[in-house]
Structures are given as C-alpha cells and as structure tokens.
Design a protein around this motif. Structure first.
Motif, PDB file in Angstrom:
ATOM      1  N   GLU A 138       0.795  -1.223   0.000  1.00 15.91           N
ATOM      2  CA  GLU A 138       0.000   0.000   0.000  1.00 15.91           C
ATOM      3  C   GLU A 138       0.833   1.282   0.000  1.00 15.91           C
ATOM      4  O   GLU A 138       0.525   2.206  -0.745  1.00 15.91           O
ATOM      5  CB  GLU A 138      -0.996  -0.019   1.167  1.00 15.91           C
ATOM      6  N   PRO A 139       1.906   1.399   0.769  1.00 13.14           N
ATOM      7  CA  PRO A 139       2.712   2.627   0.700  1.00 13.14           C
ATOM      8  C   PRO A 139       3.907   2.530  -0.251  1.00 13.14           C
ATOM      9  O   PRO A 139       4.609   3.526  -0.454  1.00 13.14           O
ATOM     10  CB  PRO A 139       3.208   2.786   2.138  1.00 13.14           C
ATOM     11  N   LEU A 148       4.560   2.214  -3.607  1.00 16.04           N
ATOM     12  CA  LEU A 148       4.679   3.066  -4.788  1.00 16.04           C
ATOM     13  C   LEU A 148       4.822   4.532  -4.378  1.00 16.04           C
ATOM     14  O   LEU A 148       5.640   5.260  -4.937  1.00 16.04           O
ATOM     15  CB  LEU A 148       3.474   2.884  -5.710  1.00 16.04           C
ATOM     16  N   LEU A 149       4.073   4.945  -3.386  1.00 16.61           N
ATOM     17  CA  LEU A 149       4.178   6.316  -2.898  1.00 16.61           C
ATOM     18  C   LEU A 149       5.582   6.599  -2.369  1.00 16.61           C
ATOM     19  O   LEU A 149       6.173   7.636  -2.670  1.00 16.61           O
ATOM     20  CB  LEU A 149       3.141   6.579  -1.800  1.00 16.61           C
ATOM     21  N   ALA A 203       8.028   6.748  -5.380  1.00 14.73           N
ATOM     22  CA  ALA A 203       7.811   7.949  -6.202  1.00 14.73           C
ATOM     23  C   ALA A 203       8.313   9.199  -5.504  1.00 14.73           C
ATOM     24  O   ALA A 203       8.974  10.043  -6.127  1.00 14.73           O
ATOM     25  CB  ALA A 203       6.325   8.092  -6.536  1.00 14.73           C
ATOM     26  N   THR A 204       8.022   9.325  -4.231  1.00 14.49           N
ATOM     27  CA  THR A 204       8.424  10.547  -3.531  1.00 14.49           C
ATOM     28  C   THR A 204       9.916  10.590  -3.260  1.00 14.49           C
ATOM     29  O   THR A 204      10.525  11.650  -3.350  1.00 14.49           O
ATOM     30  CB  THR A 204       7.630  10.732  -2.221  1.00 14.49           C
ATOM     31  N   PRO A 223      -3.556   1.172  -4.468  1.00 14.24           N
ATOM     32  CA  PRO A 223      -2.326   1.900  -4.142  1.00 14.24           C
ATOM     33  C   PRO A 223      -1.862   2.851  -5.248  1.00 14.24           C
ATOM     34  O   PRO A 223      -1.198   3.846  -4.955  1.00 14.24           O
ATOM     35  CB  PRO A 223      -1.301   0.792  -3.894  1.00 14.24           C
ATOM     36  N   ASP A 224      -2.220   2.586  -6.501  1.00 13.88           N
ATOM     37  CA  ASP A 224      -1.821   3.473  -7.598  1.00 13.88           C
ATOM     38  C   ASP A 224      -2.519   4.830  -7.478  1.00 13.88           C
ATOM     39  O   ASP A 224      -1.863   5.871  -7.471  1.00 13.88           O
ATOM     40  CB  ASP A 224      -2.155   2.867  -8.963  1.00 13.88           C
ATOM     41  N   THR A 252      -1.477   6.847  -4.413  1.00 12.99           N
ATOM     42  CA  THR A 252      -0.227   7.572  -4.643  1.00 12.99           C
ATOM     43  C   THR A 252      -0.493   8.869  -5.399  1.00 12.99           C
ATOM     44  O   THR A 252      -0.012   9.941  -5.015  1.00 12.99           O
ATOM     45  CB  THR A 252       0.781   6.689  -5.410  1.00 12.99           C
ATOM     46  N   LEU A 308       0.048  12.705  -3.925  1.00 10.84           N
ATOM     47  CA  LEU A 308       0.930  13.643  -4.620  1.00 10.84           C
ATOM     48  C   LEU A 308       0.181  14.922  -4.996  1.00 10.84           C
ATOM     49  O   LEU A 308       0.719  16.029  -4.878  1.00 10.84           O
ATOM     50  CB  LEU A 308       1.547  13.002  -5.857  1.00 10.84           C
ATOM     51  N   TYR A 349       2.092  16.598  -8.016  1.00  6.91           N
ATOM     52  CA  TYR A 349       1.688  15.816  -9.181  1.00  6.91           C
ATOM     53  C   TYR A 349       1.756  16.678 -10.430  1.00  6.91           C
ATOM     54  O   TYR A 349       0.826  17.381 -10.793  1.00  6.91           O
ATOM     55  CB  TYR A 349       0.280  15.258  -8.996  1.00  6.91           C
ATOM     56  N   LEU A 371       4.127   7.523 -13.146  1.00  8.56           N
ATOM     57  CA  LEU A 371       3.082   6.706 -12.524  1.00  8.56           C
ATOM     58  C   LEU A 371       2.082   6.121 -13.509  1.00  8.56           C
ATOM     59  O   LEU A 371       1.415   5.141 -13.201  1.00  8.56           O
ATOM     60  CB  LEU A 371       2.357   7.529 -11.456  1.00  8.56           C
TER      61      LEU A 371
END
Length: 189
Positions: A16-17, A19-20, A23-24, A158-159, A162, A166, A172, A180
């Motif tokens: 769940e976290p 990808l976030l 990405a960050t 989760p996608d 994220t 953002l 974003y 993404l």
C-alpha cells in the motif's frame, strides 16, 4: 523538500505505501521517514522487516508535510495503534493525511472523515466504529479519493492513492504523471 512520515505497525500491508514511497523518494526528492509505535522493527504482511527511523511519539505535525497510514491486519487482530491524536493533529495543522485500507477506517474512527468526501474498503468497515459520523460523505468507488488534504482508498488502490497524495502535496506534475502512468496501465482495457 517535502517531508512525509509513513506510520508502520506489525502486519501492515506492504504494497500500500510502496509506490508512494518510491515515487516521492526517487523521482520527487522528498524526505520519507518511516515510523513504528515504539521505533522498533516491524514486519509486514508479506514478511518485509523494516527498521523505522523514529517512533510514533516523535511524529510532530509541525515537522512533516504528510502523515500516511497503510492498512493491514493489525486492526483485524485487535492490535492496531490508535491514530486519533496523530490524525487530528495533522488535519488541524492543515497537513496532508492519508489512510488506505483498514487505515481509512481508522481515520473514520478518529472522526477526521466526518466532514469530507471519502472512501475505503467499505462503508461497513467504517461503521464498525461507533464514533464515525461520516456515512453521508462516503463514496463507494474502487479508486482513491481526495477531499482537500484528506486522502482515502481501499487497499486495492495503491496506484490512485499515490496519485491523490501527490496531488494533495502539490507534487503531481508532468514528471510524476509520466512515471506513474505505467503502473496503472495494466488496469486499462
């Protein structure tokens, strides 16, 4: 550089976290800090052992731009942390607050979803908490939802979680969108 704290506990849903966090940290150069209830290692549902940076007692809404809480089986097992004080502090300071899966229901229990549009695993999962008063604001949809600084999602999203976090952080843009988009491509038909 935005600072994001990810609140982990044993049996958290590691996907769940993920990808976030990637990405960050990797694409957007954010400071991502992991936390656990006592600062000691936690083990995810998938067996991933994480040694956190800090304990929950060191999470201060003044020092972070976002608090992200992944779900997992801690709630079903009756051993989940009570996030009411942290969630309320972040909301009251105007900081981004995200809950996915069972953590969205934890935000419902904390009362922070009562006045914002939100989603989660199901309305029934939120209604298990007697303090929840946001039933009329619940939206039954598979994608994550953002209402201002509050982001909620089912554990299967989760996608979009994220993406919405953002957006809430003002991060974003074209670069994030390009990176993404590939992760959501498999869901297009």
């Amino acid at each position: 550089m935005p600072r994001i704290v990810i609140a982990l506990q044993n049996d958290y849903a590691d996907w769940e976290p993920a990808l976030l966090m990637a990405a960050t940290r990797y694409w957007l150069d954010c400071d991502v800090v992991t936390a656990s209830p006592d600062g000691k290692p936690v083990i995810s549902m998938g067996g991933l052992k994480v040694t956190p940076d800090i304990g929950f007692d060191a999470i201060d809404a003044e020092q972070f731009d976002a608090l992200i809480i992944p779900g997992g089986y801690a709630w079903e097992k009756g051993g989940a942390h009570d996030f009411t004080a942290l969630a309320t502090a972040f909301r009251d300071k105007g900081k981004v607050l995200g809950g996915i899966c069972a953590a969205a229901s934890a935000l419902a229990a904390a009362g922070v979803l009562d006045d914002v549009a939100h989603t989660g695993n199901s309305l029934a999962s939120h209604k298990k908490y007697s303090a929840y008063r946001g039933e009329t604001r619940y939206v039954d949809q598979p994608q994550a939802m953002r209402d201002g600084i509050i982001v909620t999602a089912a554990g299967t999203a989760p996608d979009t979680f994220t993406v919405e976090v953002l957006k809430a952080l003002g991060l974003y843009g074209p670069e994030a969108e390009a990176e993404l988009a590939a992760f959501a491509a498999e869901h297009r038909r």
